[in-house]
Design an enzyme around this catalytic site. Structure first.
Site: not given
Ligand code: NAP
Length: 251
Positions: A152, A156
């Site tokens: 990851y 990133k």
């Molecule tokens: P999340 O709640 O896990 O949501 C991610 C969404 O992406 C889910 O609905 C998932 O669908 C979808 N997804 C996964 N693989 C996919 C694919 N191949 N094609 C289309 N959709 C797909 O994540 P989040 O926390 O909102 O994070 C969103 C972004 O921010 C990500 O890039 C993450 O790495 C980044 N981020 C998050 C955090 C944090 O603390 N939460 C911190 C830094 C960066 P499914 O449910 O079907 O898997």
């Protein structure tokens, strides 16, 4: 933001992506909520419609070449030329290096890097034609290194180089590209990490909050606010930047 803008937001079924989709729609954009989870994407699109906005849901795997270009073309056919793209879809497959499988490595690269590449390549044609575009890619404070996330963190960090190169190549067409690097955001992704570590999510958030200068963990809306600025008319001179949104200067 003018009502003519069309935004594609990936990973829009929940969490940060859903918040960004809602926020862009509230600002007047028509939004295509793209997600592997079609039902979740439909919930986001319905919520936008119920608030008076315009949105469609598209089920697609962003790492699949045909699916990614079909998603962009469907958004363009139903809503208009895609001039805003938010590459937010993401997964985690955490493990220490010596236990990490090549499948875990490939899965993370496939969604974050290949997915962002395929979606951007498909969408840029609309932006160049329109001589206006906004690309926002989700990086992470993990790009600076994070134990248990060698895949990851690499993805990133890669997103940051990808973003800066987009800014160099596309600037002359009126297209900006920026990355947002969130810190700890309260979503199902961080809940899943708590589950894997075997810690209570609420206790963990309280402990993490004590280390964050603003004294709390982030919310999806904290990220959506920054994304809305970067996608807006006023951000035309901001490009190739990585904005850490982490409640303080460090991860
Ligand atoms: P999340 O709640 O896990 O949501 C991610 C969404 O992406 C889910 O609905 C998932 O669908 C979808 N997804 C996964 N693989 C996919 C694919 N191949 N094609 C289309 N959709 C797909 O994540 P989040 O926390 O909102 O994070 C969103 C972004 O921010 C990500 O890039 C993450 O790495 C980044 N981020 C998050 C955090 C944090 O603390 N939460 C911190 C830094 C960066 P499914 O449910 O079907 O898997």
């Amino acid at each position: 933001m003018t009502t003519s803008r069309v935004a594609v937001v990936t990973g829009a079924a929940r969490g940060i992506g859903a918040a960004i989709a809602r926020r862009l729609a509230a600002g007047g954009a028509a939004v295509a909520a793209v997600d592997l989870n079609t039902d979740g994407a439909a919930r986001t699109a319905n919520a936008i419609a119920e608030s008076g906005g315009r949105a469609i849901a598209i089920g697609a795997d962003v790492g699949d070449e045909d699916a990614a270009s079909r998603a962009v073309e469907r958004a363009a056919a139903e809503l208009g030329p895609v001039t805003i793209l938010v590459n937010n879809a993401g997964i985690i497959r955490d493990n220490l290096l010596f236990k990490m499988t090549s499948d875990d490595w490939d899965a993370v690269m496939n969604v974050h890097l290949r997915g962002a590449f395929l979606m951007t390549r498909a969408a840029q044609a609309h932006m160049i034609e329109a001589k206006w575009g906004r690309i926002v890619n989700l990086s992470s404070t993990s790009a600076l290194g994070n134990r248990g996330q060698v895949n990851y963190a690499a993805a990133k960090a890669g997103i940051q180089g990808f973003t800066k190169t987009l800014a160099l190549e596309l600037g002359k067409f009126g297209v900006t590209a920026n990355a947002i690097a969130p810190g700890f955001i309260d979503t199902e992704m961080t809940q899943a990490t708590a589950d894997r570590l075997g810690v209570d999510f609420e206790d963990w958030k309280a402990a993490v909050s004590r280390e964050i200068p603003v004294g709390r963990v982030g919310t999806p809306d904290d990220i959506a606010a920054v994304a809305a600025f970067l996608c807006g008319e006023d951000a035309g001179y901001v490009s190739g930047q990585v904005i850490y949104v982490a409640g303080g200067p460090r991860a």
